[in-house]
Design a protein around this motif. Sequence first.
Motif, PDB file in Angstrom:
ATOM      1  N   ASP A 262      -4.422  -1.567  12.552  1.00  0.00           N
ATOM      2  CA  ASP A 262      -4.943  -0.185  12.551  1.00  0.00           C
ATOM      3  C   ASP A 262      -4.722   0.480  11.191  1.00  0.00           C
ATOM      4  O   ASP A 262      -4.469   1.690  11.097  1.00  0.00           O
TER       5      ASP A 262
ATOM      6  N   LEU B 126      -9.612  -4.967   5.276  1.00  0.00           N
ATOM      7  CA  LEU B 126      -9.780  -3.579   5.730  1.00  0.00           C
ATOM      8  C   LEU B 126     -10.986  -3.427   6.649  1.00  0.00           C
ATOM      9  O   LEU B 126     -11.046  -2.470   7.425  1.00  0.00           O
TER      10      LEU B 126
ATOM     11  N   GLU C 284     -11.039   7.907   6.312  1.00  0.00           N
ATOM     12  CA  GLU C 284     -11.843   6.690   6.477  1.00  0.00           C
ATOM     13  C   GLU C 284     -13.208   7.075   7.050  1.00  0.00           C
ATOM     14  O   GLU C 284     -13.273   7.795   8.052  1.00  0.00           O
TER      15      GLU C 284
ATOM     16  N   SER D 155      -8.605   7.243  12.839  1.00  0.00           N
ATOM     17  CA  SER D 155      -8.088   6.013  12.208  1.00  0.00           C
ATOM     18  C   SER D 155      -6.566   6.021  12.179  1.00  0.00           C
ATOM     19  O   SER D 155      -5.928   7.024  12.501  1.00  0.00           O
TER      20      SER D 155
ATOM     21  N   PRO E 287      -5.986   2.127   7.955  1.00  0.00           N
ATOM     22  CA  PRO E 287      -7.238   2.782   7.560  1.00  0.00           C
ATOM     23  C   PRO E 287      -7.764   2.198   6.243  1.00  0.00           C
ATOM     24  O   PRO E 287      -6.963   1.868   5.353  1.00  0.00           O
ATOM     25  N   ALA E 288      -9.085   2.057   6.151  1.00  0.00           N
ATOM     26  CA  ALA E 288      -9.704   1.540   4.917  1.00  0.00           C
ATOM     27  C   ALA E 288      -9.817   2.694   3.932  1.00  0.00           C
ATOM     28  O   ALA E 288     -10.774   3.460   3.960  1.00  0.00           O
TER      29      ALA E 288
ATOM     30  N   ASN F 267      -9.328  -3.591   9.574  1.00  0.00           N
ATOM     31  CA  ASN F 267      -8.176  -2.665   9.560  1.00  0.00           C
ATOM     32  C   ASN F 267      -6.833  -3.390   9.676  1.00  0.00           C
ATOM     33  O   ASN F 267      -5.958  -2.999  10.451  1.00  0.00           O
TER      34      ASN F 267
END
Length: 423
Positions: free
Chosen positions: A43, A68, A405, A19, A45-46, A71
């Motif tokens: 991009d 998210l 993530e 991630s 990250p969650a 992302n």
Amino acid sequence: MAKFLVQKSAPLRGEVKISGSKNAVLPIMAAALLTEEKCEIKDVPALRDVEVMCRLLESLGASVEMDLAQNRVQIEASGKISWEAPFDLVKMMRASILVLGALLIRTGRAIIHLPGGCAIGKRPVELHLKGLRAMGVDIDEAQLNRGIVDAKVDKLCGSTIYLDFPSVGATEVIVMAATLADGVTILENAAQEPEIVDLANVLNKMGARIKGAGTDTIKIEGVERLKGVSHHVIPDRIEAGTFMVGAVMTGGSVLIKNIVADHLKAVIAKLRECGAEIYMTDEGLVVRGDRGPVNSTDIKTLPYPGFPTDMQSPFMALLTVAKGPSVVIETVFENRFMHVGEFNRMGANIKTNGNCAIIPGDKALQGAQVVATDLRAGAAVVLTGLVADGTTEVSQIYHVDRGYENFVEKLRALGANIMRVEE
Ligand code: UD1
């Protein structure tokens, strides 16, 4: 409270996509406060820390669109910005201090209660403040003694600043503040981490004039204004390193996708010393731990480009199963061996003396009830659980949620026997 249940697993095999970098995205989100125009970050990250930063920016007056699942985060700080960061958010995340420079630029004032975060040492902010003072900022000493940064400035002025230690956070705060200061700032003994380079790239796309990011001297020429930006965050080198260790530790073979191998030179060198075969292909980095037993080796953590402190606990997990003794020396944080007690519950028999740990290696580990003592240590005990007999129960996993993530899903896709249970 949620827990991970980890069982002894087959060698990790398959591919994993890394991630976006947590430590890169947090300062970039703070940098969005430096412009009134919209900033789009991709991009992302969650992660829990990203959610906390979104809430912090919103509470300061920015409009934040957080998607998210895709992302993606959009931040627009076009309205009035408040100078006081709410304590209930700041205490959840040390990286909240990253808004300090931007608040001073936008409002001439900043009030931030000193942050919490991982319990891995004192983690003071005197270097951030030393740099800002040199740029004309007045810090209320009485408030500081009570743990509150209360800072004021009419206009930030460029200055030459030497950092006593190449602090990542101090470098980021000073670079952000300097982009819109009057005149030129030269930051010496600056941190050289890839996340600093990513931040400087974003700021330069926004119109800043920063040279030398990624070296120990950064020169920032102040500009009048910054504009909006769209940016893809770099891959997370610590997440990548964690999966690389997992592959070697379990004797598996994993293709790591979305990785910048150059950011991981120290980790790759050490994994090779341990006997791993590592090579780049068009698709990503192949890490093979199925070529023989794990050799012992010694590591010493250092600022980048040295061996990263954030990889210290995952690497120590690997050394517990190496053929022979290893030494780990931690030089970045003064209290980053809390995971040793957890490894020892599983039979690792590690001894520490100050900032030095001796790992005898060659141990048959047993599953146990262990605690994620910090973010990276949480991942490290999970990896240990994959090679220990029986079941390992990992609690306090909210630490892991801060920085990895879909950790369970990614590990399961590689064949790991791990599940998350909500109690
Ligand atoms: C960042 C990373 C963290 C990583 C660390 C070191 C983020 C969000 N976090 O944290 O994952 O472990 O870099 O690579 O990017 N120090 C002082 N005085 C200061 C500032 C720091 O003594 O004013 C000391 C700290 O106590 C610590 C060391 O310097 O012992 C490193 O801290 P720093 O580089 O500032 O780390 P962070 O930016 O907090």
